[in-house]
Design a protein around this motif. Structure first.
Motif, PDB file in Angstrom:
ATOM      1  N   LEU A   8       0.862  -1.181   0.000  1.00 39.56           N
ATOM      2  CA  LEU A   8       0.000   0.000   0.000  1.00 39.56           C
ATOM      3  C   LEU A   8       0.896   1.227   0.000  1.00 39.56           C
ATOM      4  O   LEU A   8       1.696   1.419   0.923  1.00 39.56           O
ATOM      5  CB  LEU A   8      -0.907   0.013   1.235  1.00 39.56           C
ATOM      6  N   THR A  10       1.341   5.110   0.424  1.00 36.30           N
ATOM      7  CA  THR A  10       0.653   6.202   1.103  1.00 36.30           C
ATOM      8  C   THR A  10       1.560   7.424   1.145  1.00 36.30           C
ATOM      9  O   THR A  10       2.732   7.359   0.768  1.00 36.30           O
ATOM     10  CB  THR A  10       0.269   5.804   2.548  1.00 36.30           C
ATOM     11  N   CYS A  17      -5.781   7.626   3.069  1.00 36.80           N
ATOM     12  CA  CYS A  17      -4.821   6.572   3.394  1.00 36.80           C
ATOM     13  C   CYS A  17      -5.247   5.732   4.591  1.00 36.80           C
ATOM     14  O   CYS A  17      -5.018   4.524   4.604  1.00 36.80           O
ATOM     15  CB  CYS A  17      -3.424   7.154   3.594  1.00 36.80           C
ATOM     16  N   ALA A  20      -7.809   3.314   3.367  1.00 41.90           N
ATOM     17  CA  ALA A  20      -7.152   2.305   2.534  1.00 41.90           C
ATOM     18  C   ALA A  20      -6.408   1.299   3.405  1.00 41.90           C
ATOM     19  O   ALA A  20      -6.463   0.089   3.145  1.00 41.90           O
ATOM     20  CB  ALA A  20      -6.187   2.979   1.554  1.00 41.90           C
ATOM     21  N   LYS A  68     -10.102   5.106  -3.317  1.00 41.83           N
ATOM     22  CA  LYS A  68     -10.989   4.281  -2.486  1.00 41.83           C
ATOM     23  C   LYS A  68     -10.759   2.820  -2.857  1.00 41.83           C
ATOM     24  O   LYS A  68     -11.024   2.432  -3.991  1.00 41.83           O
ATOM     25  CB  LYS A  68     -12.458   4.647  -2.729  1.00 41.83           C
ATOM     26  N   ILE A  69     -10.312   2.030  -1.918  1.00 40.10           N
ATOM     27  CA  ILE A  69      -9.969   0.641  -2.214  1.00 40.10           C
ATOM     28  C   ILE A  69     -11.232  -0.210  -2.205  1.00 40.10           C
ATOM     29  O   ILE A  69     -11.971  -0.237  -1.222  1.00 40.10           O
ATOM     30  CB  ILE A  69      -8.948   0.100  -1.191  1.00 40.10           C
TER      31      ILE A  69
END
Length: 84
Positions: A8, A10, A17, A20, A68-69
């Motif tokens: 991930l 960030t 974040c 996420a 947006k995950i």
């Protein structure tokens, strides 16, 4: 069964974040996988490449989602990667 590498990306002061982080943690925990977080702030190449897309999820080095995950999509991607 393969173990995909989940990263991930960030940056500091990123309001998306945290969300996420939580999403990636939920999906990977459900699948028994680990993940790492990398801050792009001190990595000029990554910061330039992903500047407007942070947070970004990479699976085995391939960008799979950003901003947006989508947990359902991430789970599918990881399940496919694990099956290879």
């Amino acid at each position: 069964m393969a173990t995909p590498r989940v990263v991930l990306l960030t940056k500091a002061n990123c309001h998306l974040c945290g969300e996420a982080r939580d999403a990636v943690a939920r999906v990977t925990a459900a699948l028994g996988l680990e993940w790492v977080e990398e801050l792009v702030d001190n990595q000029p190449e990554l910061r330039e490449r992903y500047a407007e897309e942070i947070p970004v999820v990479l699976v085995d080095g391939v960008q799979r989602d950003f901003w947006k995950i989508d947990e359902t999509r991430l789970a599918r991607v990881l399940q496919r990667a694990m099956a290879q």
